[in-house]
Design an enzyme around this catalytic site. Structure first.
Site, PDB file in Angstrom:
ATOM      1  N   CYS A  81       0.836  -1.203   0.000  1.00  0.00           N
ATOM      2  CA  CYS A  81       0.000   0.000   0.000  1.00  0.00           C
ATOM      3  C   CYS A  81       0.872   1.256   0.000  1.00  0.00           C
ATOM      4  CB  CYS A  81      -0.934  -0.027   1.210  1.00  0.00           C
ATOM      5  SG  CYS A  81      -2.177   1.283   1.239  1.00  0.00           S
ATOM      6  N   CYS A  82       1.888   1.281   0.867  1.00  0.00           N
ATOM      7  CA  CYS A  82       2.798   2.439   0.903  1.00  0.00           C
ATOM      8  C   CYS A  82       3.574   2.569  -0.410  1.00  0.00           C
ATOM      9  CB  CYS A  82       3.786   2.315   2.063  1.00  0.00           C
ATOM     10  SG  CYS A  82       3.149   2.829   3.670  1.00  0.00           S
TER      11      CYS A  82
ATOM     12  N   CYS B  39      -3.576   3.946   9.584  1.00  0.00           N
ATOM     13  CA  CYS B  39      -2.306   3.433  10.104  1.00  0.00           C
ATOM     14  C   CYS B  39      -1.726   4.321  11.203  1.00  0.00           C
ATOM     15  CB  CYS B  39      -1.297   3.301   8.968  1.00  0.00           C
ATOM     16  SG  CYS B  39      -1.872   2.232   7.638  1.00  0.00           S
TER      17      CYS B  39
ATOM     18  N   CYS C 107       7.576   4.169   6.063  1.00  0.00           N
ATOM     19  CA  CYS C 107       6.738   3.944   4.896  1.00  0.00           C
ATOM     20  C   CYS C 107       7.526   3.579   3.648  1.00  0.00           C
ATOM     21  CB  CYS C 107       5.897   5.185   4.616  1.00  0.00           C
ATOM     22  SG  CYS C 107       6.878   6.687   4.499  1.00  0.00           S
TER      23      CYS C 107
END
Ligand code: SF4
Length: 253
Positions: free
Chosen positions: A140-141, A226, A249
């Protein structure tokens, strides 16, 4: 201060984000330049470091901001009025973070540039399933932060961040100026040597904008899914990806 926001949807460009051609590198060895500056500027103040960056890179220099606060953007605007301030809108931010970005654009002498990922959250959900941040936060990051920033920084030779050595053990050795091998750019951390007390004092002295969540138990502000509040005695980044091994991240690795 600018009256229109520049929206950059990443997808590949060599031009400066505002459409100008920018200053050529002039064949400089940026890696050697960064390493020398890291040694020379270790004891310099944030403003001195940013003045060096402004003189060395001009419009090929930008500041990235998570809109946790506007301290580095404020410092940079003093060194280089109208400096590009790059904000990464992942689609998952708290509304307070977007509000902070809008306030920074309205009151500070900066050129606010918002980067967005190639896919919306809905498009990502359709491709990878919902709540990818819970199942694979690294992916996702990578999709929503690392890739957009990689492309968004293409036009610059140097970028500044708000990293500080006191934020977490993983940031304890952050140099004030270094060579960013992954992006092949000069990376500047003008407040690396500052403590939280130094930041608080600067905010108070200059009335710098900060994210309202900092007054609501959050010590570090990232994407809403998050990020949680921190407990007394926890380090500032303990509320990021809490309960997971992940601490960064990927923007600063
Ligand atoms: Fe996704 Fe969370 Fe990373 Fe934001 S911080 S990009 S929501 S995994």
């Amino acid at each position: 201060m600018t009256d229109t926001r520049t929206e950059i949807h990443t997808g590949g460009t060599d031009a400066h984000p505002d459409g100008t051609a920018g200053t050529p590198t002039g064949g400089r060895d940026l890696k050697a330049l960064a390493e020398q500056a890291g040694r020379d500027l270790e004891d310099s103040s944030p403003l001195e470091i940013l003045a060096w960056a402004a003189a060395t890179f001009g419009e090929r220099f930008c500041v990235t901001s998570s809109m946790e606060d506007a301290v580095v953007a404020h410092l940079a605007s003093r060194a280089l009025p109208g400096v590009d301030v790059v904000f990464l809108d992942t689609g998952y931010h708290f509304e307070e973070t977007i509000g902070t970005r809008d306030a920074v654009e309205a009151v500070m002498d900066v050129n606010l540039i918002t980067l967005t990922p190639t896919r919306t959250v809905a498009e990502q959900d359709a491709e990878h399933g919902p709540r990818l941040h819970d199942r694979d936060p690294d992916l996702c990051c990578a999709l929503r932060k690392v890739a957009p920033l990689q492309e968004g920084l293409t036009a610059y030779e140097a970028w500044a961040t708000g990293l500080r050595r006191d934020e977490s053990p993983t940031r304890a050795n952050t140099p004030v100026v270094a060579w960013d091998e992954k992006r092949r750019k000069v990376k500047i951390a003008p407040i690396a040597r500052w403590t939280q007390e130094d930041v608080d004092a600067y905010v108070a002295e200059h009335g710098v904008l900060t994210n309202p969540l900092l007054m609501d138990g959050y010590a570090s502000v990232g994407c809403a899914p998050c990020t949680r509040r921190v407990e007394a005695g926890e380090d500032a980044r303990a509320g990021r990806w809490a309960g997971r091994a992940k601490t960064e991240c990927g923007l600063h690795g």
